[in-house]
Design a protein around this motif. Structure first.
Motif, PDB file in Angstrom:
ATOM      1  N   ALA A  36       0.855  -1.185   0.000  1.00 30.01           N
ATOM      2  CA  ALA A  36       0.000   0.000   0.000  1.00 30.01           C
ATOM      3  C   ALA A  36       0.893   1.236   0.000  1.00 30.01           C
ATOM      4  CB  ALA A  36      -0.909   0.015   1.225  1.00 30.01           C
ATOM      5  N   VAL A  37       0.516   2.230  -0.755  1.00 32.74           N
ATOM      6  CA  VAL A  37       1.262   3.488  -0.824  1.00 32.74           C
ATOM      7  C   VAL A  37       0.382   4.596  -0.264  1.00 32.74           C
ATOM      8  CG1 VAL A  37       2.283   5.209  -2.359  1.00 32.74           C
ATOM      9  CG2 VAL A  37       2.694   2.774  -2.775  1.00 32.74           C
ATOM     10  N   LEU A  38       0.932   5.354   0.670  1.00 30.44           N
ATOM     11  CA  LEU A  38       0.253   6.513   1.259  1.00 30.44           C
ATOM     12  C   LEU A  38       1.057   7.745   0.872  1.00 30.44           C
ATOM     13  CD1 LEU A  38      -1.791   7.861   3.238  1.00 30.44           C
ATOM     14  CD2 LEU A  38      -0.143   7.377   5.057  1.00 30.44           C
ATOM     15  N   ALA A  39       0.448   8.657   0.114  1.00 30.29           N
ATOM     16  CA  ALA A  39       1.202   9.778  -0.435  1.00 30.29           C
ATOM     17  C   ALA A  39       0.537  11.109  -0.137  1.00 30.29           C
ATOM     18  CB  ALA A  39       1.384   9.606  -1.945  1.00 30.29           C
ATOM     19  N   ALA A  40       1.382  12.137  -0.041  1.00 23.03           N
ATOM     20  CA  ALA A  40       0.912  13.504   0.182  1.00 23.03           C
ATOM     21  C   ALA A  40       2.059  14.450  -0.134  1.00 23.03           C
ATOM     22  CB  ALA A  40       0.440  13.693   1.627  1.00 23.03           C
ATOM     23  N   ARG A  41       1.752  15.730  -0.203  1.00 23.47           N
ATOM     24  CA  ARG A  41       2.797  16.742  -0.290  1.00 23.47           C
ATOM     25  C   ARG A  41       3.490  16.857   1.066  1.00 23.47           C
ATOM     26  NH1 ARG A  41       5.630  18.167  -3.510  1.00 23.47           N
ATOM     27  NH2 ARG A  41       5.738  20.388  -3.005  1.00 23.47           N
ATOM     28  N   PRO A  42       4.739  17.361   1.102  1.00 22.93           N
ATOM     29  CA  PRO A  42       5.461  17.489   2.378  1.00 22.93           C
ATOM     30  C   PRO A  42       4.680  18.327   3.386  1.00 22.93           C
ATOM     31  CG  PRO A  42       6.960  17.821   0.530  1.00 22.93           C
ATOM     32  CD  PRO A  42       5.584  17.749  -0.049  1.00 22.93           C
ATOM     33  N   GLY A  43       4.666  17.862   4.637  1.00 20.11           N
ATOM     34  CA  GLY A  43       4.027  18.604   5.715  1.00 20.11           C
ATOM     35  C   GLY A  43       2.536  18.429   5.817  1.00 20.11           C
ATOM     36  N   TYR A  44       1.964  17.504   5.054  1.00 19.38           N
ATOM     37  CA  TYR A  44       0.512  17.333   5.043  1.00 19.38           C
ATOM     38  C   TYR A  44       0.038  16.117   5.826  1.00 19.38           C
ATOM     39  CZ  TYR A  44      -0.093  21.093   1.604  1.00 19.38           C
ATOM     40  OH  TYR A  44      -0.128  22.315   0.967  1.00 19.38           O
TER      41      TYR A  44
ATOM     42  N   VAL B 183       6.915  -9.954  12.823  1.00 17.38           N
ATOM     43  CA  VAL B 183       6.317  -8.716  12.306  1.00 17.38           C
ATOM     44  C   VAL B 183       5.371  -9.013  11.147  1.00 17.38           C
ATOM     45  CG1 VAL B 183       6.878  -6.653  10.933  1.00 17.38           C
ATOM     46  CG2 VAL B 183       8.038  -7.070  13.101  1.00 17.38           C
ATOM     47  N   LYS B 184       4.184  -8.418  11.213  1.00 13.21           N
ATOM     48  CA  LYS B 184       3.148  -8.611  10.198  1.00 13.21           C
ATOM     49  C   LYS B 184       2.836  -7.341   9.411  1.00 13.21           C
ATOM     50  CE  LYS B 184       2.441 -12.870  11.494  1.00 13.21           C
ATOM     51  NZ  LYS B 184       2.968 -13.973  10.638  1.00 13.21           N
ATOM     52  N   PHE B 185       3.244  -6.192   9.961  1.00 15.26           N
ATOM     53  CA  PHE B 185       2.950  -4.917   9.308  1.00 15.26           C
ATOM     54  C   PHE B 185       4.200  -4.055   9.332  1.00 15.26           C
ATOM     55  CE2 PHE B 185       1.103  -0.466   9.810  1.00 15.26           C
ATOM     56  CZ  PHE B 185       0.819  -0.315   8.460  1.00 15.26           C
ATOM     57  N   VAL B 186       4.553  -3.502   8.169  1.00 17.39           N
ATOM     58  CA  VAL B 186       5.721  -2.630   8.053  1.00 17.39           C
ATOM     59  C   VAL B 186       5.286  -1.306   7.439  1.00 17.39           C
ATOM     60  CG1 VAL B 186       7.973  -2.292   6.959  1.00 17.39           C
ATOM     61  CG2 VAL B 186       7.322  -4.561   7.799  1.00 17.39           C
ATOM     62  N   ALA B 187       5.712  -0.205   8.059  1.00 18.18           N
ATOM     63  CA  ALA B 187       5.480   1.128   7.505  1.00 18.18           C
ATOM     64  C   ALA B 187       6.835   1.766   7.240  1.00 18.18           C
ATOM     65  CB  ALA B 187       4.665   1.991   8.465  1.00 18.18           C
TER      66      ALA B 187
ATOM     67  N   VAL C 209       4.204  -9.921   4.860  1.00 17.00           N
ATOM     68  CA  VAL C 209       3.809  -8.761   5.663  1.00 17.00           C
ATOM     69  C   VAL C 209       2.903  -7.858   4.831  1.00 17.00           C
ATOM     70  CG1 VAL C 209       5.976  -8.819   6.950  1.00 17.00           C
ATOM     71  CG2 VAL C 209       5.748  -7.266   5.008  1.00 17.00           C
ATOM     72  N   ALA C 210       2.097  -7.069   5.504  1.00 16.89           N
ATOM     73  CA  ALA C 210       1.390  -5.968   4.860  1.00 16.89           C
ATOM     74  C   ALA C 210       2.340  -4.777   4.884  1.00 16.89           C
ATOM     75  CB  ALA C 210       0.097  -5.643   5.590  1.00 16.89           C
ATOM     76  N   PHE C 211       2.648  -4.232   3.731  1.00 13.70           N
ATOM     77  CA  PHE C 211       3.692  -3.213   3.622  1.00 13.70           C
ATOM     78  C   PHE C 211       3.058  -1.882   3.242  1.00 13.70           C
ATOM     79  CE2 PHE C 211       8.433  -3.393   3.184  1.00 13.70           C
ATOM     80  CZ  PHE C 211       8.643  -2.019   3.123  1.00 13.70           C
ATOM     81  N   LEU C 212       3.246  -0.877   4.094  1.00 11.97           N
ATOM     82  CA  LEU C 212       2.784   0.482   3.815  1.00 11.97           C
ATOM     83  C   LEU C 212       3.997   1.343   3.538  1.00 11.97           C
ATOM     84  CD1 LEU C 212       0.420   2.620   3.848  1.00 11.97           C
ATOM     85  CD2 LEU C 212       1.108   3.066   6.211  1.00 11.97           C
ATOM     86  N   CYS C 213       4.047   1.912   2.354  1.00 10.68           N
ATOM     87  CA  CYS C 213       5.160   2.776   1.987  1.00 10.68           C
ATOM     88  C   CYS C 213       4.656   4.195   1.778  1.00 10.68           C
ATOM     89  CB  CYS C 213       5.824   2.262   0.712  1.00 10.68           C
ATOM     90  SG  CYS C 213       7.212   3.291   0.193  1.00 10.68           S
ATOM     91  N   LEU C 214       5.306   5.145   2.410  1.00 14.39           N
ATOM     92  CA  LEU C 214       4.953   6.542   2.221  1.00 14.39           C
ATOM     93  C   LEU C 214       5.697   7.088   1.009  1.00 14.39           C
ATOM     94  CD1 LEU C 214       3.964   5.959   5.083  1.00 14.39           C
ATOM     95  CD2 LEU C 214       4.680   8.252   5.732  1.00 14.39           C
ATOM     96  N   ALA C 215       5.083   8.066   0.349  1.00 17.66           N
ATOM     97  CA  ALA C 215       5.690   8.665  -0.841  1.00 17.66           C
ATOM     98  C   ALA C 215       5.257  10.117  -0.955  1.00 17.66           C
ATOM     99  CB  ALA C 215       5.295   7.887  -2.100  1.00 17.66           C
ATOM    100  N   GLN C 216       6.033  10.865  -1.707  1.00 16.74           N
ATOM    101  CA  GLN C 216       5.698  12.262  -1.952  1.00 16.74           C
ATOM    102  C   GLN C 216       4.962  12.420  -3.275  1.00 16.74           C
ATOM    103  OE1 GLN C 216       8.965  14.983  -1.620  1.00 16.74           O
ATOM    104  NE2 GLN C 216       9.115  14.766   0.592  1.00 16.74           N
ATOM    105  N   LEU C 217       4.147  13.469  -3.326  1.00 16.06           N
ATOM    106  CA  LEU C 217       3.453  13.842  -4.555  1.00 16.06           C
ATOM    107  C   LEU C 217       4.181  15.008  -5.224  1.00 16.06           C
ATOM    108  CD1 LEU C 217      -0.269  13.792  -3.336  1.00 16.06           C
ATOM    109  CD2 LEU C 217       0.895  12.050  -4.712  1.00 16.06           C
ATOM    110  N   ASN C 218       4.029  15.116  -6.533  1.00 19.07           N
ATOM    111  CA  ASN C 218       4.616  16.225  -7.267  1.00 19.07           C
ATOM    112  C   ASN C 218       3.988  17.559  -6.860  1.00 19.07           C
ATOM    113  OD1 ASN C 218       6.403  14.756  -8.967  1.00 19.07           O
ATOM    114  ND2 ASN C 218       4.629  14.046 -10.124  1.00 19.07           N
ATOM    115  N   ARG C 219       4.768  18.607  -7.000  1.00 16.13           N
ATOM    116  CA  ARG C 219       4.315  19.949  -6.641  1.00 16.13           C
ATOM    117  C   ARG C 219       3.134  20.409  -7.496  1.00 16.13           C
ATOM    118  NH1 ARG C 219       6.945  23.868  -3.917  1.00 16.13           N
ATOM    119  NH2 ARG C 219       8.891  22.700  -4.029  1.00 16.13           N
TER     120      ARG C 219
END
Length: 281
Positions: free
Chosen positions: A44-52, A153-157, A193-203
């Motif tokens: 799973a990917v969770l994305a947002a602009r920086p600081g959001y 471990v079953k969940f990784v962020a 594992v269920a893998f959650l990766c954070l990512a940034q969005l374009n400006r």
């Protein structure tokens, strides 16, 4: 997997012979879209602009998973373990983060924090934080395999994708990010594992009319969109820094095996905490 095996697994779960493997995010609206939460082997990917608020959202999910009994690993490539601990404590105790950092606490707040440091509180959860910076794809894989073997471990962020180093330094930036994305998907399948990766969005998303993000806004590589089983995109609806609570839409923008849509959330910034949208705020 043969159809008979799937049927047998469903029957076993219905009759209580299997423990549930769906990992709650701690946010009922998102869990509803995901048919209960995140699943083993998913990226799973969770994305947002920086600081959001993406780091705060990931910690909320990590804490919820650990509270539900799933050993959880947070790989923080940006913040220290202490910074993560402060955010977890603020969310758990409702003691504002600035007060925690300044140690400017009332006796009641001190008691709340002390209680969370007991085995019956936050300190007793199966929640592990690694704050080693500059990890490569292979180093991350070794870390997750070890955590799965030793601690179950079953969940990784992982916070966050664009800070990982590719194993091939000669790659262009978009190639490195794409390789990291593929590596995490393969790692999720390998370890279960269920893998959650954070990512940034374009400006560019900030200049779009309405400001609604799309999977194509994921920064540095279109391969992230292809590899992810689930994509969650955070869109702030107000950005006044004086507000104590911000309205945020979480767009379930991709779900390989389910519906997409929008979940309304409140981001309580001073507690680094996400909650279902309140009509009273």
């Amino acid at each position: 997997m043969a159809l008979s095996s799937v049927t047998r697994r469903i029957d076993d779960t219905a009759e209580g012979r299997n423990k549930p493997t769906v990992i709650t995010t701690g946010l009922p609206g998102i869990d509803k879209f995901l048919a209960g939460g995140l699943r083993p082997g998913q990226l799973a990917v969770l994305a947002a602009r920086p600081g959001y608020g993406k780091s705060a959202a990931a910690l909320c999910m990590a804490r919820a998973a650990a509270e539900a009994g799933f050993p959880t690993l947070v790989v923080s490539l940006e913040m220290t373990a202490d910074e993560n601990a402060e955010r977890l404590l603020a969310a758990a105790t409702s003691v504002p983060l600035p007060r925690l950092r300044d140690a400017n606490l009332t006796p009641e707040q001190t008691d709340q924090i002390t209680a969370e440091m007991e085995p019956s509180g936050l300190a007793g959860l199966p929640l592990y934080v690694c704050d080693q910076g500059g990890l490569s794809d292979s180093a991350l894989a070794d870390l997750v395999r070890t955590a799965a073997d030793r601690h179950g471990v079953k969940f990784v962020a992982c916070d966050y994708l664009q800070l990982l180093r590719g194993d091939d330094a000669g790659m262009k930036r978009y190639q490195q990010v794409g390789a990291s994305s593929r590596a995490m998907k393969a790692l999720a399948k390998e370890t279960g594992v269920a893998f959650l990766c954070l990512a940034q969005l374009n400006r560019e998303v900030e200049n779009r009319e309405g400001g609604k993000p799309r999977p194509s806004d994921l920064r540095d590589s279109g391969e992230i969109e292809q590899d992810a089983d689930v994509i969650l995109l955070l869109q702030p609806l107000d950005d006044d820094p004086k507000l104590r609570v911000h309205r945020v839409d979480c767009h379930v923008a991709k779900q390989r095996n389910g519906a997409t849509g929008t979940v309304e959330l409140d981001y309580v910034r001073f507690l680094t905490k996400f909650e279902p949208r309140s009509v009273d705020r």
